[in-house]
Motif scaffolding. Structure first.
Motif, PDB file in Angstrom:
ATOM      1  N   LEU A  40       5.880  -3.845  -2.511  1.00 28.53           N
ATOM      2  CA  LEU A  40       5.801  -2.443  -2.937  1.00 28.53           C
ATOM      3  C   LEU A  40       4.365  -1.920  -2.927  1.00 28.53           C
ATOM      4  CD1 LEU A  40       8.262  -2.602  -5.991  1.00 28.53           C
ATOM      5  CD2 LEU A  40       8.731  -1.548  -3.774  1.00 28.53           C
ATOM      6  N   HIS A  41       4.229  -0.597  -2.848  1.00 24.31           N
ATOM      7  CA  HIS A  41       2.901   0.039  -2.893  1.00 24.31           C
ATOM      8  C   HIS A  41       3.018   1.303  -3.760  1.00 24.31           C
ATOM      9  CE1 HIS A  41      -1.101   1.020  -1.937  1.00 24.31           C
ATOM     10  NE2 HIS A  41      -1.068   1.023  -0.616  1.00 24.31           N
ATOM     11  N   PRO A  42       3.144   1.119  -5.078  1.00 22.26           N
ATOM     12  CA  PRO A  42       3.509   2.264  -5.929  1.00 22.26           C
ATOM     13  C   PRO A  42       2.460   3.376  -6.023  1.00 22.26           C
ATOM     14  CG  PRO A  42       3.045   0.312  -7.264  1.00 22.26           C
ATOM     15  CD  PRO A  42       3.072  -0.134  -5.842  1.00 22.26           C
TER      16      PRO A  42
ATOM     17  N   PRO B  98      -7.686  -6.963   2.575  1.00 22.09           N
ATOM     18  CA  PRO B  98      -8.571  -5.825   2.869  1.00 22.09           C
ATOM     19  C   PRO B  98      -8.010  -4.480   2.404  1.00 22.09           C
ATOM     20  CG  PRO B  98      -8.188  -7.150   4.843  1.00 22.09           C
ATOM     21  CD  PRO B  98      -7.236  -7.632   3.806  1.00 22.09           C
ATOM     22  N   SER B  99      -8.895  -3.507   2.239  1.00 22.44           N
ATOM     23  CA  SER B  99      -8.488  -2.154   1.839  1.00 22.44           C
ATOM     24  C   SER B  99      -9.650  -1.201   2.049  1.00 22.44           C
ATOM     25  CB  SER B  99      -8.096  -2.148   0.362  1.00 22.44           C
ATOM     26  OG  SER B  99      -8.095  -0.838  -0.148  1.00 22.44           O
ATOM     27  N   MET B 100      -9.340   0.052   2.327  1.00 18.86           N
ATOM     28  CA  MET B 100     -10.349   1.092   2.323  1.00 18.86           C
ATOM     29  C   MET B 100      -9.978   2.148   1.285  1.00 18.86           C
ATOM     30  SD  MET B 100     -11.339   4.341   3.545  1.00 18.86           S
ATOM     31  CE  MET B 100     -11.334   4.938   5.217  1.00 18.86           C
ATOM     32  N   ARG B 101      -8.856   2.845   1.503  1.00 17.74           N
ATOM     33  CA  ARG B 101      -8.446   3.939   0.635  1.00 17.74           C
ATOM     34  C   ARG B 101      -8.173   3.487  -0.801  1.00 17.74           C
ATOM     35  NH1 ARG B 101      -7.703   5.122   5.678  1.00 17.74           N
ATOM     36  NH2 ARG B 101      -7.202   2.934   5.725  1.00 17.74           N
ATOM     37  N   THR B 102      -7.428   2.407  -0.951  1.00 19.45           N
ATOM     38  CA  THR B 102      -7.022   1.979  -2.288  1.00 19.45           C
ATOM     39  C   THR B 102      -8.251   1.589  -3.109  1.00 19.45           C
ATOM     40  OG1 THR B 102      -4.992   1.179  -1.299  1.00 19.45           O
ATOM     41  CG2 THR B 102      -5.480   0.413  -3.527  1.00 19.45           C
ATOM     42  N   ARG B 103      -9.155   0.863  -2.466  1.00 18.18           N
ATOM     43  CA  ARG B 103     -10.365   0.399  -3.142  1.00 18.18           C
ATOM     44  C   ARG B 103     -11.218   1.590  -3.592  1.00 18.18           C
ATOM     45  NH1 ARG B 103     -13.931  -4.102  -1.276  1.00 18.18           N
ATOM     46  NH2 ARG B 103     -12.081  -4.542  -0.088  1.00 18.18           N
TER      47      ARG B 103
ATOM     48  N   ILE C 140      -4.696  -5.069  -8.915  1.00 17.86           N
ATOM     49  CA  ILE C 140      -4.632  -6.185  -7.966  1.00 17.86           C
ATOM     50  C   ILE C 140      -3.953  -5.791  -6.665  1.00 17.86           C
ATOM     51  CG2 ILE C 140      -3.710  -8.526  -7.605  1.00 17.86           C
ATOM     52  CD1 ILE C 140      -3.575  -8.593 -10.751  1.00 17.86           C
ATOM     53  N   ARG C 141      -4.578  -6.184  -5.547  1.00 19.40           N
ATOM     54  CA  ARG C 141      -3.914  -6.049  -4.241  1.00 19.40           C
ATOM     55  C   ARG C 141      -3.610  -7.427  -3.668  1.00 19.40           C
ATOM     56  NH1 ARG C 141      -4.825  -2.563   1.167  1.00 19.40           N
ATOM     57  NH2 ARG C 141      -3.716  -1.124  -0.180  1.00 19.40           N
ATOM     58  N   THR C 142      -2.347  -7.617  -3.344  1.00 21.88           N
ATOM     59  CA  THR C 142      -1.934  -8.825  -2.617  1.00 21.88           C
ATOM     60  C   THR C 142      -1.033  -8.390  -1.475  1.00 21.88           C
ATOM     61  OG1 THR C 142       0.136  -9.212  -3.783  1.00 21.88           O
ATOM     62  CG2 THR C 142      -1.847 -10.103  -4.789  1.00 21.88           C
TER      63      THR C 142
ATOM     64  N   HIS D 259       1.455   9.697   6.902  1.00 20.60           N
ATOM     65  CA  HIS D 259       1.256   8.273   7.207  1.00 20.60           C
ATOM     66  C   HIS D 259       0.281   7.765   6.156  1.00 20.60           C
ATOM     67  CE1 HIS D 259      -0.022   4.568   9.109  1.00 20.60           C
ATOM     68  NE2 HIS D 259       0.973   4.679   9.962  1.00 20.60           N
ATOM     69  N   CYS D 260       0.478   6.536   5.696  1.00 22.55           N
ATOM     70  CA  CYS D 260      -0.365   6.039   4.601  1.00 22.55           C
ATOM     71  C   CYS D 260      -1.767   5.642   5.073  1.00 22.55           C
ATOM     72  CB  CYS D 260       0.313   4.861   3.916  1.00 22.55           C
ATOM     73  SG  CYS D 260       0.537   3.460   5.033  1.00 22.55           S
ATOM     74  N   LEU D 261      -1.925   5.398   6.390  1.00 23.00           N
ATOM     75  CA  LEU D 261      -3.178   4.912   6.987  1.00 23.00           C
ATOM     76  C   LEU D 261      -3.478   3.485   6.481  1.00 23.00           C
ATOM     77  CD1 LEU D 261      -5.449   8.097   6.760  1.00 23.00           C
ATOM     78  CD2 LEU D 261      -4.099   7.315   8.713  1.00 23.00           C
ATOM     79  N   PRO D 262      -4.128   2.655   7.282  1.00 22.21           N
ATOM     80  CA  PRO D 262      -4.667   2.947   8.607  1.00 22.21           C
ATOM     81  C   PRO D 262      -3.565   3.055   9.665  1.00 22.21           C
ATOM     82  CG  PRO D 262      -4.965   0.620   8.084  1.00 22.21           C
ATOM     83  CD  PRO D 262      -4.392   1.260   6.861  1.00 22.21           C
TER      84      PRO D 262
HETATM   85  N1   CP Z   1      -2.902   3.242   2.437  1.00 21.67           N
HETATM   86  C1   CP Z   1      -3.670   2.220   2.012  1.00 21.67           C
HETATM   87  O1   CP Z   1      -3.289   1.500   1.090  1.00 21.67           O
HETATM   88  O2   CP Z   1      -4.876   2.119   2.620  1.00 21.67           O
HETATM   89  P1   CP Z   1      -5.869   0.887   2.467  1.00 21.67           P
HETATM   90  O3   CP Z   1      -5.150  -0.325   3.002  1.00 21.67           O
HETATM   91  O4   CP Z   1      -7.080   1.251   3.256  1.00 21.67           O
HETATM   92  O5   CP Z   1      -6.173   0.706   1.008  1.00 21.67           O
END
Ligand code: CP
Length: 340
Positions: A161-163, A61-66, A124-126, A294-297
């Motif tokens: 990692l989350h570059p 799942p993702s909100m911001r990244t997507r 890609i998000r994993t 904070h990166c959120l959520p």
């Molecule tokens: N910070 C971050 O990656 O948020 P999402 O998980 O909502 O994409």
């Protein structure tokens, strides 16, 4: 945008650019500046990606990244296509020579080359399994996509990692320092990464990546604080001051980055959920009126208190908004390679 300037991502031996860690970046400061240039003029690269397609694959799942990556691609004239592989696609096998008699339907070796034909850039998000450290830290999933897609791969967060988040964090610190004029010339800003409690075992990605980028950036005095047993992998933290004394760490901080992560040695566990580790106004009083990130959520009143999140010290919305410019800078640099 200055199209004559040097491209800011390294070109690997494969001849295919990628963005999966800070090691893919030639000049962090210049890349952050490019992102801030896009913030000032979002459409300045609007033809860079014309007639190009970005595939955004989400195994998690993702909100911001997507959303930010879609907006970034559109700002560059690209067509972004989101595919929620984790919930809507065939279950993928990643192991080489697997005998696929279980529940995995398609091998990445077959799926990735197809995506390589559909798209110009694959994002890609994993997430990690948090079961086996060696497997997670081998980054098998994203590496298999790099190996078989034949096109540039951008990490939207991987197992460790989350570059794009970390580039965003550097951008946010940079612009906040520009606003905090004049920041004393005789010292670097003090940046503190503090562990926070959480109800779930979470990946180490954000903390690893933030540490890796801040260390490589070299423009901050960097301290990490966490309870015993929450040590991060030294390959990312080397160079930082590490302490179990949160109050000591917070003293004179200019930025406090709050994040939970699970244990690294006895991998993926929650050993401590001590609410004393949650940042409060009382603790913030130890700092230089620090900005809080904070990166959120975020889990309110577990990881971070309402009083901090709703205060003027919090820059979390600005930080999340900056995700667009980080993604736009990275996609734009890859597109420049493709058109050079
Ligand atoms: N910070 C971050 O990656 O948020 P999402 O998980 O909502 O994409």
């Amino acid at each position: 945008m200055d199209l004559q300037s040097e491209i800011l991502l390294h070109l690997p031996q494969s001849g295919i650019p990628r963005f999966v860690s800070v090691n893919d970046v030639k000049d962090i400061r210049a890349l952050a500046k490019r992102a801030l240039d896009f913030k000032a003029a979002p459409r300045s690269g609007q033809t860079t990606g014309l007639h190009k397609r970005a595939g955004l694959l989400f195994l998690n799942p993702s909100m911001r990244t997507r959303l930010s990556t879609q907006i970034a691609a559109q700002n560059l004239g690209m067509e972004p296509i989101v595919f929620n592989v984790g919930s809507e696609g065939w279950a993928l096998e990643f192991e080489e020579e697997a005998i696929m008699s279980g529940n995995k339907v398609e091998h990445v070796k077959d799926a990735a080359p197809v995506m390589g034909k559909y798209f110009d850039i694959l994002c890609i998000r994993t997430f990690p399994s948090l079961k086996n450290r060696e497997d997670d830290y081998s980054e098998l999933f994203i590496n298999q996509f790099i190996k078989y897609a034949g096109i540039p791969v951008v990490s939207l967060e991987s197992a460790t990692l989350h570059p794009l988040q970390s580039l965003t964090d550097i951008i946010t610190i940079t612009e906040t320092l520009q606003d905090k004029k004049p920041f004393p010339k005789n010292r670097k800003p003090k940046v503190v990464l503090t562990w926070a409690p959480h109800v779930k075992a979470l990946p180490q990605c954000v903390a690893n990546s933030f540490s890796q980028w801040i260390n490589a950036w070299g423009e901050a005095d960097f301290t990490i604080t966490h309870p015993e047993d929450y040590e991060l992998d030294e390959q990312f933290t080397k160079g930082a001051v590490v302490t179990h004394n949160q109050s000591e760490a917070l003293k004179d901080a200019d930025f406090v980055y709050v994040k939970n992560w699970s244990t690294y040695q006895d991998y993926g566990k929650i050993y401590c959920n001590d609410p004393e580790w949650m940042l409060t106004n009382e603790k913030l009083a130890l700092t230089h009126n620090a900005k809080v990130m904070h990166c959120l959520p975020v889990r309110r009143n577990v990881e971070l208190s309402d009083e901090i999140l709703d205060s003027s010290n919090s820059i979390i919305t600005q930080q999340a908004a900056n995700r667009v410019w980080a993604a736009q800078a990275v996609l734009s640099e890859i597109l420049r390679y493709q058109s050079s």
